[in-house]
Design an enzyme around this catalytic site. Structure first.
Site, PDB file in Angstrom:
ATOM      1  N   CYS A  22       0.833  -1.196   0.000  1.00  0.00           N
ATOM      2  CA  CYS A  22       0.000   0.000   0.000  1.00  0.00           C
ATOM      3  C   CYS A  22       0.873   1.254   0.000  1.00  0.00           C
ATOM      4  CB  CYS A  22      -0.909   0.004   1.214  1.00  0.00           C
ATOM      5  SG  CYS A  22      -1.842  -1.531   1.427  1.00  0.00           S
TER       6      CYS A  22
ATOM      7  N   ARG B 174       1.634   1.369  -5.950  1.00  0.00           N
ATOM      8  CA  ARG B 174       1.738   0.547  -4.746  1.00  0.00           C
ATOM      9  C   ARG B 174       0.406  -0.100  -4.372  1.00  0.00           C
ATOM     10  NH1 ARG B 174       6.427   1.501  -1.822  1.00  0.00           N
ATOM     11  NH2 ARG B 174       5.428   0.591   0.010  1.00  0.00           N
TER      12      ARG B 174
ATOM     13  N   TRP C 288      -3.547  -2.178  -1.648  1.00  0.00           N
ATOM     14  CA  TRP C 288      -3.615  -3.527  -2.203  1.00  0.00           C
ATOM     15  C   TRP C 288      -4.186  -4.409  -1.089  1.00  0.00           C
ATOM     16  CZ3 TRP C 288      -3.962  -5.767  -6.559  1.00  0.00           C
ATOM     17  CH2 TRP C 288      -3.271  -5.311  -7.680  1.00  0.00           C
TER      18      TRP C 288
ATOM     19  N   ASN D 110       0.257   0.740   6.234  1.00  0.00           N
ATOM     20  CA  ASN D 110       0.852  -0.102   5.193  1.00  0.00           C
ATOM     21  C   ASN D 110       1.634  -1.197   5.895  1.00  0.00           C
ATOM     22  OD1 ASN D 110       2.092  -1.219   2.956  1.00  0.00           O
ATOM     23  ND2 ASN D 110       3.543   0.457   2.672  1.00  0.00           N
ATOM     24  N   GLY D 111       1.419  -2.468   5.503  1.00  0.00           N
ATOM     25  CA  GLY D 111       2.124  -3.588   6.139  1.00  0.00           C
ATOM     26  C   GLY D 111       1.149  -4.626   6.643  1.00  0.00           C
TER      27      GLY D 111
ATOM     28  N   GLU E 202      11.523 -18.557 -19.869  1.00  0.00           N
ATOM     29  CA  GLU E 202      11.372 -17.188 -19.393  1.00  0.00           C
ATOM     30  C   GLU E 202      12.698 -16.439 -19.427  1.00  0.00           C
ATOM     31  OE1 GLU E 202       9.777 -13.671 -17.750  1.00  0.00           O
ATOM     32  OE2 GLU E 202       9.000 -15.301 -18.994  1.00  0.00           O
TER      33      GLU E 202
ATOM     34  N   LYS F 159      13.304 -13.026 -21.595  1.00  0.00           N
ATOM     35  CA  LYS F 159      13.801 -11.771 -21.023  1.00  0.00           C
ATOM     36  C   LYS F 159      14.976 -11.242 -21.833  1.00  0.00           C
ATOM     37  CE  LYS F 159      11.031 -10.699 -18.865  1.00  0.00           C
ATOM     38  NZ  LYS F 159      10.170 -11.657 -19.262  1.00  0.00           N
TER      39      LYS F 159
ATOM     40  N   GLU G 229      13.877 -10.035 -25.379  1.00  0.00           N
ATOM     41  CA  GLU G 229      13.019  -8.847 -25.328  1.00  0.00           C
ATOM     42  C   GLU G 229      13.827  -7.558 -25.239  1.00  0.00           C
ATOM     43  OE1 GLU G 229       8.789  -9.588 -23.182  1.00  0.00           O
ATOM     44  OE2 GLU G 229      10.525  -9.972 -21.928  1.00  0.00           O
TER      45      GLU G 229
ATOM     46  N   HIS H 170      18.010 -34.002 -29.744  1.00  0.00           N
ATOM     47  CA  HIS H 170      16.998 -34.243 -30.774  1.00  0.00           C
ATOM     48  C   HIS H 170      16.967 -33.131 -31.810  1.00  0.00           C
ATOM     49  CE1 HIS H 170      15.524 -37.770 -28.720  1.00  0.00           C
ATOM     50  NE2 HIS H 170      15.439 -37.072 -27.594  1.00  0.00           N
TER      51      HIS H 170
ATOM     52  N   LYS I  55       3.399  -2.744 -23.195  1.00  0.00           N
ATOM     53  CA  LYS I  55       3.210  -3.400 -21.897  1.00  0.00           C
ATOM     54  C   LYS I  55       1.950  -4.264 -21.883  1.00  0.00           C
ATOM     55  CE  LYS I  55       4.293  -4.424 -17.774  1.00  0.00           C
ATOM     56  NZ  LYS I  55       5.471  -5.282 -17.575  1.00  0.00           N
TER      57      LYS I  55
END
Length: 603
Positions: A2, A27, A75, A99-100, A479, A483, A486, A502, A598
């Protein structure tokens, strides 16, 4: 993760609070709220969804003249993203933002309930304001009451509290969560979770340390730690807002790699209780009627889905398959109402994934979204949603979104295993113990980062990269390759290590760079054999492993872990940093790589 802001002074409070929260919306953006104390009266506003909803709700509110203001963007951790669970929370005469996570909130709440105190929310935060008011009634002094309250709280917190009993004071406390205090030339005082909201308002700030608390009055600031008054160590504040948003990192992507430890901790908050996985979002899903899982996603989210496939079959004992959303849409798929259809998307607006979700719903399949953005199209369409809580990810190449997706899917696989009663209590405890260690695993070791930076200069040429791994580390190899391609524009491919012979091994020579993921806890000997085959063909080998490897041209040593997922996340971190440093050396725009966006909202 948060965000909070606060202000004491004579300027318009509403404007700073709303604009400050806009700087912190990355946040958290499932709800927001403000409270202003002026002339002994408190005005409070809360709204769910994005901050624009709160902005609209307060557009006719004015609060000039001396007063106090606090604001929060959330959040959800404890409790769903509803207006009742949004901050500020209040008691009879006080308002709080936080927050926390308050780890002992249940014990405090149980005691307060016995005393007849009524709670309006499902959050851990609300206990703090009621505890404060209880202490005020008993001690007759707000300052002593606040000290006693803070001493009773266990966990991580940044807290701002205002009360009618001390109408010219903002109380604050900080532990394991960021909180800054800024002072303007006019001696106004501002609070924030980061630098950016304060730029243009203050010239100097104090970065509060863990365990510090205190209060701000009209002409005085009191700072305390360990019952001792502290010196206020003001430092100049940068005037570059973009730099402030990056918190000193060179790129947003770098910042987001470093944030992974924090956001994974946020993802876990409230979802593990007493060695049990708790996903209240799924309470209405009848898992007894589900005999298979199908996961659909694109790009990085597809790699997270592949990781989940291993976890669901290994832990949940349920048949699982994964499909690329753009292919699923056109293959005339068989849609079985006994199959749970899961879609994964960072933005919640990925066009192919959204259309696949709509197809599944038309076919009568129960649907679940794993998503980072509440109120997005995918979230609104799915029957149920688990939010990943990564916060806004500005770098186009996803890092922390991938980490939180895999963590969320690991949680989900254990939740399904619990429901199906197909996991032994001892195994569940082992998995939960491993889960709780991941935030620590994801703390970037500066020495390792520097080694990767220096090593990266050897990997700027050649005709390509093989990222190889087995089992869960095969999706991680995919992945890692994604990265790199990209942001560096170098050719890279991920392969299951056993597939080298193979066909792909035909490419092996000294100008082919192999990045080998060699965890000790999973198929190490098999991987060793596969890597030896590539070494024999003179491929340049970069080995990532806790075990030294004789054939390695370069070696990055990882820590010893007792669980394969500890190795998974540490190796994820290393591959992200490697891609970052190679791209920087090549002079590329790391945050905005060419040809990419994005959120992919077209087919």
């Amino acid at each position: 993760m948060c965000g909070i802001v606060g202000y004491i002074g004579t300027k318009e409070k509403r404007d700073f609070l709303i604009h400050g929260l806009k700087e912190l919306e990355y946040r958290g953006y499932d709800s927001a709220g403000i409270a202003v104390l002026k002339e002994g009266e408190i005005s409070s506003f809360k709204a769910t969804g994005k901050l624009s909803n709160l902005d609209h709700k307060t557009e006719n509110f004015s609060s000039s003249g001396f007063g106090l203001g606090i604001g929060h963007t959330r959040w959800a951790t404890h409790g769903k993203p509803t207006e009742a669970n949004a901050h500020p929370h209040w008691g009879e005469f006080s308002y709080i933002i936080h927050n926390g996570i308050i780890e002992n909130y249940k014990e405090i709440k149980d005691e307060l309930l016995k005393e007849g105190i009524t709670f309006l929310s499902q959050t851990d935060t609300e206990v703090a304001v009621h505890l404060f008011e209880k202490n005020v009634r008993e001690l007759g002094d707000c300052f002593k009451a606040f000290e006693k309250t803070i001493a009773s709280l266990h966990g991580a917190y940044a807290i701002l509290l205002i009360t009618k009993k001390a109408p010219d004071v903002i109380f604050f406390a900080k532990n394991a969560v960021p909180l800054l205090l800024g002072r303007s030339p006019e001696h106004e005082v501002y609070f924030s979770s980061s630098d950016a909201p304060l730029i243009g308002h203050v010239n100097e700030v104090v970065y509060l340390e863990d365990g510090e608390y205190g209060w701000v009055e009209k002409n005085a600031i009191t700072l305390i730690k360990n019952n001792t008054k502290q010196h206020l160590d003001f430092k100049p504040l940068t005037h570059d807002k973009l730099s402030a948003q990056k918190d000193g990192y060179r790129y947003f992507m770098e910042k987001e790699i470093y944030e992974q430890s924090i956001v994974v901790g946020e993802t876990l908050m409230g979802r593990i209780k007493e060695n049990t996985i708790v996903l209240d979002e799924l309470s209405h899903i009848d898992f007894s009627a589900i005999d298979a899982i199908k996961i659909c996603a694109c790009g990085t989210s597809y790699h997270a889905a592949l990781s989940a496939c291993y976890m669901f079959e290994r832990l949940s004992k349920i048949r699982t398959n994964v499909e690329i959303a753009s292919e699923f849409r056109y293959k005339e798929p068989l849609l079985d109402p006994k199959t749970l259809f899961i879609v994964i998307s960072q933005s919640g607006e990925t066009a192919d994934t959204l259309e696949a979700l709509k197809m599944a719903k038309r076919g009568g399949m129960p649907t679940l979204a794993i998503c980072n953005v509440d109120n997005s199209s995918i979230v609104r369409t799915a029957d149920a949603t688990i939010l990943t809580r990564a916060g806004i990810e500005k770098g186009v190449a996803s890092t922390k979104a991938f980490a939180t997706q895999v963590i969320t899917l690991w949680l989900l696989s254990l939740y399904v295993a619990q429901i199906k009663e197909c996991i032994a209590p001892e195994r569940l405890n082992e998995e939960i113990s491993a889960l709780l260690k991941i935030p620590l695993v994801l703390k970037v070791n500066e020495q390792t980062h520097e080694k990767i930076r220096r090593l990266s200069k050897r990997y700027l040429h050649g005709h390509g990269f093989f990222f190889i791994g087995r089992d869960l580390f095969y999706p991680l190899a995919l992945e890692g390759a994604l990265k790199l391609k990209e942001i560096s524009y170098l050719h890279a491919e991920g392969y299951p290590a056993g597939e080298m012979k193979h066909g792909p091994i035909a490419l092996a020579d000294s100008e082919l760079f192999t990045i080998a993921l060699m965890p000790k806890n999973l198929l190490y000997d098999k991987m060793k054999s596969n890597v030896e085959e590539l070494g024999a063909r003179d491929s340049t080998l970069l080995i990532i492993s806790p075990e030294p490897f004789d054939l390695a041209d370069d070696f990055i040593k990882t820590n010893a872990h007792t669980h394969m997922m500890g190795e998974f996340f540490e190796m994820m971190l290393i591959t992200q940093l490697l891609a970052l440093e190679i791209s920087i050396r090549l002079g590329n725009d790391v945050d905005m790589p060419r040809n990419l966006a994005k959120s992919v909202t077209v087919e």
